[in-house]
Design an enzyme around this catalytic site. Structure first.
Site, mmCIF file in Angstrom:
data_model
loop_
_atom_site.group_PDB
_atom_site.id
_atom_site.type_symbol
_atom_site.label_atom_id
_atom_site.label_comp_id
_atom_site.label_asym_id
_atom_site.label_seq_id
_atom_site.Cartn_x
_atom_site.Cartn_y
_atom_site.Cartn_z
ATOM 1 N N ARG A 119 21.641 -23.799 -41.127
ATOM 2 C CA ARG A 119 22.247 -23.855 -39.780
ATOM 3 C C ARG A 119 22.966 -22.564 -39.394
ATOM 4 N NH1 ARG A 119 23.371 -29.037 -41.692
ATOM 5 N NH2 ARG A 119 21.920 -30.542 -40.808
ATOM 6 N N LYS A 141 19.199 -11.205 -29.282
ATOM 7 C CA LYS A 141 18.018 -12.084 -29.155
ATOM 8 C C LYS A 141 17.229 -12.013 -30.455
ATOM 9 C CE LYS A 141 16.979 -11.757 -24.190
ATOM 10 N NZ LYS A 141 15.968 -11.276 -23.228
ATOM 11 N N GLU A 183 12.181 2.956 -23.710
ATOM 12 C CA GLU A 183 13.330 2.074 -23.432
ATOM 13 C C GLU A 183 14.583 2.905 -23.125
ATOM 14 O OE1 GLU A 183 12.828 -1.111 -23.056
ATOM 15 O OE2 GLU A 183 11.077 -1.621 -24.282
ATOM 16 N N LYS A 223 23.080 -0.763 -23.059
ATOM 17 C CA LYS A 223 22.574 -2.118 -23.310
ATOM 18 C C LYS A 223 23.720 -3.063 -23.665
ATOM 19 C CE LYS A 223 19.190 -5.170 -25.252
ATOM 20 N NZ LYS A 223 18.023 -5.456 -26.060
ATOM 21 N N GLU A 233 21.280 -13.897 -20.053
ATOM 22 C CA GLU A 233 20.293 -13.452 -19.068
ATOM 23 C C GLU A 233 20.144 -14.375 -17.869
ATOM 24 O OE1 GLU A 233 16.831 -11.572 -20.867
ATOM 25 O OE2 GLU A 233 15.679 -12.027 -19.061
ATOM 26 N N ARG A 237 21.606 -9.057 -17.024
ATOM 27 C CA ARG A 237 20.764 -8.718 -18.176
ATOM 28 C C ARG A 237 19.304 -8.572 -17.759
ATOM 29 N NH1 ARG A 237 21.142 -10.825 -24.493
ATOM 30 N NH2 ARG A 237 19.562 -9.387 -25.242
ATOM 31 N N ASN A 241 14.711 -5.869 -17.778
ATOM 32 C CA ASN A 241 13.289 -6.207 -17.689
ATOM 33 C C ASN A 241 12.516 -5.258 -16.786
ATOM 34 O OD1 ASN A 241 13.764 -8.407 -19.327
ATOM 35 N ND2 ASN A 241 14.208 -9.754 -17.599
ATOM 36 N N HIS A 244 8.841 -4.335 -17.281
ATOM 37 C CA HIS A 244 8.306 -5.290 -18.248
ATOM 38 C C HIS A 244 7.403 -6.361 -17.644
ATOM 39 C CE1 HIS A 244 11.024 -3.265 -20.925
ATOM 40 N NE2 HIS A 244 10.695 -4.032 -21.946
ATOM 41 N N HIS A 248 4.349 -5.985 -19.805
ATOM 42 C CA HIS A 248 3.921 -7.054 -20.721
ATOM 43 C C HIS A 248 2.494 -7.499 -20.446
ATOM 44 C CE1 HIS A 248 8.175 -8.486 -22.033
ATOM 45 N NE2 HIS A 248 7.615 -7.757 -22.980
ATOM 46 N N HIS A 269 4.208 -1.213 -27.371
ATOM 47 C CA HIS A 269 5.082 -1.819 -26.365
ATOM 48 C C HIS A 269 5.639 -0.777 -25.379
ATOM 49 C CE1 HIS A 269 8.002 -4.505 -24.571
ATOM 50 N NE2 HIS A 269 8.945 -3.602 -24.817
HETATM 51 N N1 LIG Z 1 15.359 -8.848 -29.808
HETATM 52 C C1 LIG Z 1 15.189 -8.065 -28.762
HETATM 53 O O1 LIG Z 1 16.022 -8.025 -27.834
HETATM 54 C C2 LIG Z 1 13.979 -7.192 -28.705
HETATM 55 C C3 LIG Z 1 13.913 -6.145 -27.766
HETATM 56 C C4 LIG Z 1 12.812 -5.311 -27.793
HETATM 57 C C5 LIG Z 1 11.786 -5.530 -28.690
HETATM 58 N N2 LIG Z 1 11.870 -6.553 -29.580
HETATM 59 C C6 LIG Z 1 10.801 -6.805 -30.554
HETATM 60 O O2 LIG Z 1 10.667 -5.673 -31.391
HETATM 61 C C7 LIG Z 1 9.330 -5.622 -31.901
HETATM 62 C C8 LIG Z 1 8.816 -4.228 -31.818
HETATM 63 O O3 LIG Z 1 9.632 -3.388 -32.599
HETATM 64 P P1 LIG Z 1 9.162 -1.930 -33.075
HETATM 65 O O4 LIG Z 1 8.717 -1.159 -31.909
HETATM 66 O O5 LIG Z 1 10.227 -1.428 -33.930
HETATM 67 O O6 LIG Z 1 7.817 -2.207 -33.851
HETATM 68 P P2 LIG Z 1 7.518 -2.830 -35.299
HETATM 69 O O7 LIG Z 1 8.652 -3.576 -35.836
HETATM 70 O O8 LIG Z 1 6.228 -3.511 -35.119
HETATM 71 O O9 LIG Z 1 7.338 -1.512 -36.197
HETATM 72 C C9 LIG Z 1 6.310 -0.599 -35.910
HETATM 73 C C10 LIG Z 1 5.704 -0.029 -37.175
HETATM 74 O O10 LIG Z 1 6.581 0.954 -37.727
HETATM 75 C C11 LIG Z 1 6.745 0.740 -39.133
HETATM 76 N N3 LIG Z 1 8.039 1.338 -39.460
HETATM 77 C C12 LIG Z 1 9.277 0.818 -39.315
HETATM 78 N N4 LIG Z 1 10.214 1.727 -39.619
HETATM 79 C C13 LIG Z 1 9.564 2.860 -39.975
HETATM 80 C C14 LIG Z 1 9.987 4.153 -40.391
HETATM 81 N N5 LIG Z 1 11.288 4.482 -40.432
HETATM 82 N N6 LIG Z 1 9.042 5.066 -40.705
HETATM 83 C C15 LIG Z 1 7.733 4.760 -40.583
HETATM 84 N N7 LIG Z 1 7.267 3.567 -40.196
HETATM 85 C C16 LIG Z 1 8.176 2.625 -39.887
HETATM 86 C C17 LIG Z 1 6.600 -0.735 -39.299
HETATM 87 O O11 LIG Z 1 6.211 -1.073 -40.608
HETATM 88 C C18 LIG Z 1 5.504 -1.059 -38.288
HETATM 89 O O12 LIG Z 1 4.250 -0.841 -38.842
HETATM 90 C C19 LIG Z 1 8.539 -6.615 -31.077
HETATM 91 O O13 LIG Z 1 8.267 -7.738 -31.862
HETATM 92 C C20 LIG Z 1 9.464 -6.977 -29.931
HETATM 93 O O14 LIG Z 1 9.273 -8.299 -29.466
HETATM 94 C C21 LIG Z 1 12.945 -7.377 -29.593
HETATM 95 ZN ZN LIG Z 2 10.890 -3.543 -24.002
#
Ligand SMILES: NC(=O)c1ccc[n+]([C@@H]2O[C@H](COP(=O)([O-])OP(=O)(O)OC[C@H]3O[C@@H](n4cnc5c(N)ncnc54)[C@H](O)[C@@H]3O)[C@@H](O)[C@H]2O)c1
Ligand SMILES: [Zn+2]
Length: 369
Positions: A119, A141, A183, A223, A233, A237, A241, A244, A248, A269
């Site tokens: 929990r 999030k 971003e 942010k 949101e 917030r 978007n 996006h 998206h 992304h």
């Molecule tokens: N929670 C939120 O508010 C929020 C906001 C934006 C995005 N997200 C989420 O974040 C995710 C995308 O995140 P991302 O862009 O970091 O992509 P990711 O987590 O998919 O990572 C991208 C790639 O980089 C590699 N990697 C990570 N760190 C590294 C490093 N230091 N050196 C080399 N390679 C490395 C990973 O193994 C992966 O293959 C999505 O799932 C998205 O939904 C969440």
């Molecule tokens: Zn984004």
């Protein structure tokens, strides 16, 4: 060392973001690990050297580290269940700390695992991609993908601490760096025109860890301020978007092409969001919210910074129409848009006549550049 606080509606649940160049070796101190009964790490295989660094600083034995391949595939129920079972096997209890070290996929997954295991236990993030440092790890999030729908299941839960060490970006491929930069540029476009001009004044892939440190700090400030004003949101917030709604839809469409045999067509992304921001700035100008000259100067700034402004592979409005209509942020049947009425001046809950959707998709086609 810079500190940013995200205030949460829930009591005693504020989140502290610490930006410390080279700070991985001080993780033990920043995360106050001695306060917890035990510490577990969920680590991104793509960032394994950084995972090892965190483990060494925090004195976490390898039996308490679960390494997963990062990326979108790890954000599913199977991996989540693997994390829960791992926590149970190593005897994690309600006073344990779960540290997610990796990209946004790993921090989203770790956060949701921590929010649900027994929990809810404490979480900390050490994001290692630029996107995770300025976006995914800030704001509370968490979530996983279910049935092919991104972030369908998740929670709002602030991590105790987010430790950002820009030095971890030295191993990041430049395409991933540019994706995260989208971003950062968005933060400028919705909130701070001076910041927008500053960050787009040179190719972002050339920025060093030292140069990126204050930029990451300013993006976290922007942010955090927005999230503190509206954690759930229902209002401001939504500004985040911007880019996006169309972004998206593009991301989903090109992912489907990738899955059916053209992996080279997949957009990261941030790449999809950059093009989405151009399309939505175009819509803003068509609605006379944004002067046409501002749209053109945004495009020049994106080019200077190395962000894409047009698609490489064409797509039609029909290709993305269903994805636009199914935007998770919509209320009832209507899509409400986050747009800009100037550089540095975002607005939300804007209605857009559907004819403009088609025009915006035409605007970002390869031939139009
Ligand atoms: N929670 C939120 O508010 C929020 C906001 C934006 C995005 N997200 C989420 O974040 C995710 C995308 O995140 P991302 O862009 O970091 O992509 P990711 O987590 O998919 O990572 C991208 C790639 O980089 C590699 N990697 C990570 N760190 C590294 C490093 N230091 N050196 C080399 N390679 C490395 C990973 O193994 C992966 O293959 C999505 O799932 C998205 O939904 C969440
Ligand atoms: Zn984004």
């Amino acid at each position: 060392v810079k500190r940013v606080t995200v205030r949460s509606g829930a009591e005693h649940c504020d989140s502290e973001i610490i930006i410390d160049l080279g700070g991985v070796i001080r993780a033990h101190h920043h995360l106050k690990v001695s306060q917890y009964s035990s510490v577990a790490i969920i680590g991104d295989l793509g960032a394994s050297t950084h995972v090892q660094g965190v483990a060494a600083s925090c004195g976490v034995p390898s039996s308490q580290i679960l390494l997963l391949s990062g990326g979108e595939k790890c954000k599913g129920v199977e991996t989540l269940s693997q994390v829960w079972e791992f926590l149970s096997q190593i005897g994690a209890d309600r006073s344990s700390l779960l540290i997610g070290v990796g990209g946004g996929a790993i921090t989203d997954l770790s956060g949701f695992a921590a929010a649900t295991y027994m929990r809810g236990i404490s979480a900390a993030y050490i994001p290692t991609t630029l996107l995770a440092q300025v976006d995914a790890s800030v704001g509370g999030k968490t979530g996983i993908n279910v049935g092919g729908i991104k972030n369908l299941v998740g929670s709002f839960q602030q991590p105790r601490v987010v430790l950002i060490d820009p030095e971890t970006l030295s191993t990041l491929p430049s395409r991933q760096k540019i994706s995260g930069f989208a971003e950062i540029v968005k933060h400028g476009l919705i909130k701070d025109s001076e910041y927008f001009s500053m960050v787009t004044s040179q190719p972002c892939s050339e920025l060093s860890g030292t140069e990126l440190t204050p930029i990451i700090g300013r993006s976290c400030d922007i942010k955090a301020e927005i999230v503190t004003s509206d954690e759930r949101e229902i209002g401001p917030r939504k500004l985040l978007n911007f880019g996006h709604t169309i972004g998206h839809a593009l991301e989903g469409y090109f992912l489907s092409l990738g899955e059916s045999g053209s992996p080279e067509k997949i957009l990261l992304h941030g790449e999809a969001i950059a093009i989405g921001m151009i399309a939505e700035a175009f819509i803003s100008s068509k609605l006379h919210l944004l002067p046409r000259e501002a749209l053109l100067s945004i495009e020049r700034a994106f080019q200077q910074s190395g962000l894409p402004t047009r698609l490489q592979t064409p797509c039609t409005y029909q290709d993305v129409a269903a994805r636009l209509a199914s935007d998770k942020k919509k209320r009832g049947k209507e899509v409400l848009w986050s747009l800009i009425k100037g550089i540095g001046d975002g607005i939300y809950d804007v209605r857009v006549p559907p004819e403009l959707y088609t025009e915006a998709i035409s605007y970002i086609q390869p031939s139009a550049q």
